[in-house]
Design an enzyme around this catalytic site. Sequence first.
Site, PDB file in Angstrom:
ATOM      1  N   GLN A 339       0.777  -1.257   0.017  1.00 40.92           N
ATOM      2  CA  GLN A 339       0.070  -0.128   0.115  1.00 40.92           C
ATOM      3  C   GLN A 339       0.961   1.290  -0.103  1.00 40.92           C
ATOM      4  O   GLN A 339       0.527   2.347  -0.757  1.00 40.92           O
ATOM      5  CB  GLN A 339      -0.964  -0.168   1.401  1.00 40.92           C
ATOM      6  N   ILE A 340       1.686   1.166   0.810  1.00 43.16           N
ATOM      7  CA  ILE A 340       2.887   2.296   0.944  1.00 43.16           C
ATOM      8  C   ILE A 340       3.489   2.700  -0.427  1.00 43.16           C
ATOM      9  O   ILE A 340       3.612   3.968  -0.896  1.00 43.16           O
ATOM     10  CB  ILE A 340       3.987   2.100   1.839  1.00 43.16           C
ATOM     11  N   GLY A 342       2.117   2.052  -3.407  1.00 41.41           N
ATOM     12  CA  GLY A 342       0.977   2.619  -4.232  1.00 41.41           C
ATOM     13  C   GLY A 342       0.980   1.521  -5.509  1.00 41.41           C
ATOM     14  O   GLY A 342       1.376   0.380  -5.313  1.00 41.41           O
ATOM     15  N   GLU A 366       3.218 -25.747   8.614  1.00 38.64           N
ATOM     16  CA  GLU A 366       3.698 -26.337  10.124  1.00 38.64           C
ATOM     17  C   GLU A 366       2.246 -26.130  11.049  1.00 38.64           C
ATOM     18  O   GLU A 366       2.591 -25.613  12.160  1.00 38.64           O
ATOM     19  CB  GLU A 366       4.876 -25.733  10.466  1.00 38.64           C
TER      20      GLU A 366
HETATM   21  C1  FAD Z   1       4.176 -24.457   0.223  1.00 36.94           C
HETATM   22  C2  FAD Z   1       3.841 -25.798   1.270  1.00 36.94           C
HETATM   23  C3  FAD Z   1       4.757 -26.307   1.825  1.00 36.94           C
HETATM   24  C4  FAD Z   1       4.572 -27.366   2.782  1.00 36.94           C
HETATM   25  N1  FAD Z   1       5.405 -28.160   3.349  1.00 36.94           N
HETATM   26  C5  FAD Z   1       5.170 -29.189   4.217  1.00 36.94           C
HETATM   27  C6  FAD Z   1       6.087 -30.266   4.509  1.00 36.94           C
HETATM   28  O1  FAD Z   1       7.241 -29.935   4.340  1.00 36.94           O
HETATM   29  N2  FAD Z   1       5.726 -31.045   5.256  1.00 36.94           N
HETATM   30  C7  FAD Z   1       4.477 -31.475   5.476  1.00 36.94           C
HETATM   31  O2  FAD Z   1       4.236 -32.580   6.088  1.00 36.94           O
HETATM   32  N3  FAD Z   1       3.443 -30.585   5.098  1.00 36.94           N
HETATM   33  C8  FAD Z   1       3.677 -29.565   4.553  1.00 36.94           C
HETATM   34  N4  FAD Z   1       2.514 -28.582   4.203  1.00 36.94           N
HETATM   35  C9  FAD Z   1       1.443 -29.073   4.453  1.00 36.94           C
HETATM   36  C10 FAD Z   1       0.853 -28.022   5.354  1.00 36.94           C
HETATM   37  O3  FAD Z   1       1.439 -28.261   6.695  1.00 36.94           O
HETATM   38  C11 FAD Z   1      -0.718 -28.185   5.279  1.00 36.94           C
HETATM   39  O4  FAD Z   1      -1.185 -27.662   4.378  1.00 36.94           O
HETATM   40  C12 FAD Z   1      -1.364 -27.439   6.426  1.00 36.94           C
HETATM   41  O5  FAD Z   1      -1.049 -28.041   7.859  1.00 36.94           O
HETATM   42  C13 FAD Z   1      -2.861 -27.273   6.342  1.00 36.94           C
HETATM   43  O6  FAD Z   1      -3.348 -28.567   5.985  1.00 36.94           O
HETATM   44  P1  FAD Z   1      -4.679 -28.589   4.765  1.00 36.94           P
HETATM   45  O7  FAD Z   1      -3.842 -28.138   3.417  1.00 36.94           O
HETATM   46  O8  FAD Z   1      -5.005 -30.219   4.711  1.00 36.94           O
HETATM   47  O9  FAD Z   1      -5.569 -27.884   5.280  1.00 36.94           O
HETATM   48  P2  FAD Z   1      -7.060 -28.514   6.157  1.00 36.94           P
HETATM   49  O10 FAD Z   1      -6.460 -29.256   7.266  1.00 36.94           O
HETATM   50  O11 FAD Z   1      -7.778 -29.192   5.058  1.00 36.94           O
HETATM   51  O12 FAD Z   1      -7.478 -27.109   6.608  1.00 36.94           O
HETATM   52  C14 FAD Z   1      -8.554 -26.233   5.879  1.00 36.94           C
HETATM   53  C15 FAD Z   1      -8.841 -24.933   6.708  1.00 36.94           C
HETATM   54  O13 FAD Z   1      -9.701 -25.554   7.600  1.00 36.94           O
HETATM   55  C16 FAD Z   1      -8.963 -24.764   8.961  1.00 36.94           C
HETATM   56  N5  FAD Z   1      -9.081 -26.235  10.063  1.00 36.94           N
HETATM   57  C17 FAD Z   1      -8.872 -27.687   9.923  1.00 36.94           C
HETATM   58  N6  FAD Z   1      -9.244 -28.101  11.091  1.00 36.94           N
HETATM   59  C18 FAD Z   1      -9.521 -26.979  11.951  1.00 36.94           C
HETATM   60  C19 FAD Z   1      -9.947 -27.121  13.232  1.00 36.94           C
HETATM   61  N7  FAD Z   1     -10.011 -28.387  14.179  1.00 36.94           N
HETATM   62  N8  FAD Z   1     -10.508 -26.004  13.928  1.00 36.94           N
HETATM   63  C20 FAD Z   1     -10.346 -24.880  12.869  1.00 36.94           C
HETATM   64  N9  FAD Z   1     -10.015 -24.805  11.939  1.00 36.94           N
HETATM   65  C21 FAD Z   1      -9.380 -25.961  11.371  1.00 36.94           C
HETATM   66  C22 FAD Z   1      -7.639 -24.958   8.628  1.00 36.94           C
HETATM   67  O14 FAD Z   1      -6.788 -23.957   9.516  1.00 36.94           O
HETATM   68  C23 FAD Z   1      -7.682 -24.296   7.096  1.00 36.94           C
HETATM   69  O15 FAD Z   1      -8.167 -22.935   7.333  1.00 36.94           O
HETATM   70  C24 FAD Z   1       3.107 -27.613   2.999  1.00 36.94           C
HETATM   71  C25 FAD Z   1       1.956 -26.744   2.439  1.00 36.94           C
HETATM   72  C26 FAD Z   1       2.281 -26.052   1.729  1.00 36.94           C
HETATM   73  C27 FAD Z   1       1.300 -25.398   1.169  1.00 36.94           C
END
Ligand code: FAD
Length: 393
Positions: A339-340, A342, A366
């Site tokens: 935003q800063i 622009g 994580e």
């Molecule tokens: C670029 C990238 C790198 C990654 N690197 C690694 C890695 O090296 N090793 C590894 O093991 N994983 C890795 N991940 C996976 C990452 O840790 C998961 O994507 C993350 O933990 C969320 O899991 P999900 O994507 O299945 O989302 P979901 O678990 O399906 O969650 C979807 C939404 O629901 C919310 N939610 C889920 N359960 C609850 C609850 N009980 N209460 C409230 N809200 C909830 C979540 O916060 C999120 O907003 C990576 C992901 C990305 C995108």
Amino acid sequence: MPWDPLSGEQREIRDLVRTLARERIAPRAAEIDASHEFPWDVVEVYREHGLFGLFHDERFGGTGTGALLALVAIEEVSKVCATSGLILAVQELGSLGLKLAATAEQQERWLPQLASGEVLCAYALTEAGSGSDSAAMRTTAHLDGDHYVLDGSKRFITNAGVAGLYTVFAKTDPGAGHAGISAFLVEADTPGFEVARLESKLGISGSTTGELVFDGCRVPAGNLLGEEREGFRIAMQILDRSRPGVAAQALGIAQGATDYALEYARTRETMGKPIAEHELIAAKLADMETKTEAARGLLYRFGRMVDEGAPEGELTKASAMAKLFCGDVAMEVTTEAVQILGGYGYIKEYPVERFMRDAKITQIYEGTQEIQRLVIAREMLKETRAFLLAGVG
Ligand SMILES: Cc1cc2nc3c(=O)[nH]c(=O)nc-3n(C[C@H](O)[C@H](O)[C@H](O)COP(=O)(O)OP(=O)(O)OC[C@H]3O[C@@H](n4cnc5c(N)ncnc54)[C@H](O)[C@@H]3O)c2cc1C
């Protein structure tokens, strides 16, 4: 002189990392983002200067300089390039299983290679159907003679295809929820192991994120980490220690964006004066700096807790708080930096849109921010119970 929690020796290493970040990594950051290619040249810089050793004890070839300095190093690099900061953070993430749960023999075999950076590593917990809910994982492992046979797949694994060693979680007792999970060390050249695909992402573009497939993958029984069925505990213990690495990445991104926006606001003029002198912009800068400094306070506190030998049980809440706060600050601050600037903030020629895209992942991996809040609240409830039971309440 500004307040500095580091000792003289630690400061020297921090200054070396800062110089390397400025001179060797910053000039590459935009290209790493645009090319979507893993920056092996940055890995070489780390190897040359022993930076992977920051996460390890001297007996394994590390520097033995402690957790706080390791976090500061991730922060310094992430000020200029979040992908490069992540390479350090994941070398820690992928090593922690060995540090926390391995036998002496396993440690001697693998830790020196991880401390030198000769071998990169990864942590594989997430699956297509189980992210936040790791107990729902479907990858299995069963003992067959002197090998475990792994079948299934992992999704979104950082360092997929570049790591030589993966800490992999699989169910040895598929009917038992998280109590059925065990942890394994899987070398990249193990038959039956394959990186099936790499993802295209919003940010941290130079980091690989991939799908791992295990198809009758035979892992020597000696690669079991800890005991069978201890995998979930190991996975969570690792995350307690590694989430601050994500927090450090987020903090670096926030500081990098603040510093850039400040310089820009000093020189960009509208209505006859630098925009930094318009009160609304000045207030944004003040908020960005204050939030970033508050985030640093939480993160460094965690580093000091580890270095001063705080019990493992006390690290869970401190770690989740650092990750939660630093990630949210990084997202807020980088959005304000755009935003800063622009219109220029939205253009790829300037680094702040990259900072903003890179910041987002720190709220997701994580353990999402929602999961951090659950962890913090659960720890608070435990503390309340102890307090009441002590009869003070
Ligand atoms: C670029 C990238 C790198 C990654 N690197 C690694 C890695 O090296 N090793 C590894 O093991 N994983 C890795 N991940 C996976 C990452 O840790 C998961 O994507 C993350 O933990 C969320 O899991 P999900 O994507 O299945 O989302 P979901 O678990 O399906 O969650 C979807 C939404 O629901 C919310 N939610 C889920 N359960 C609850 C609850 N009980 N209460 C409230 N809200 C909830 C979540 O916060 C999120 O907003 C990576 C992901 C990305 C995108």
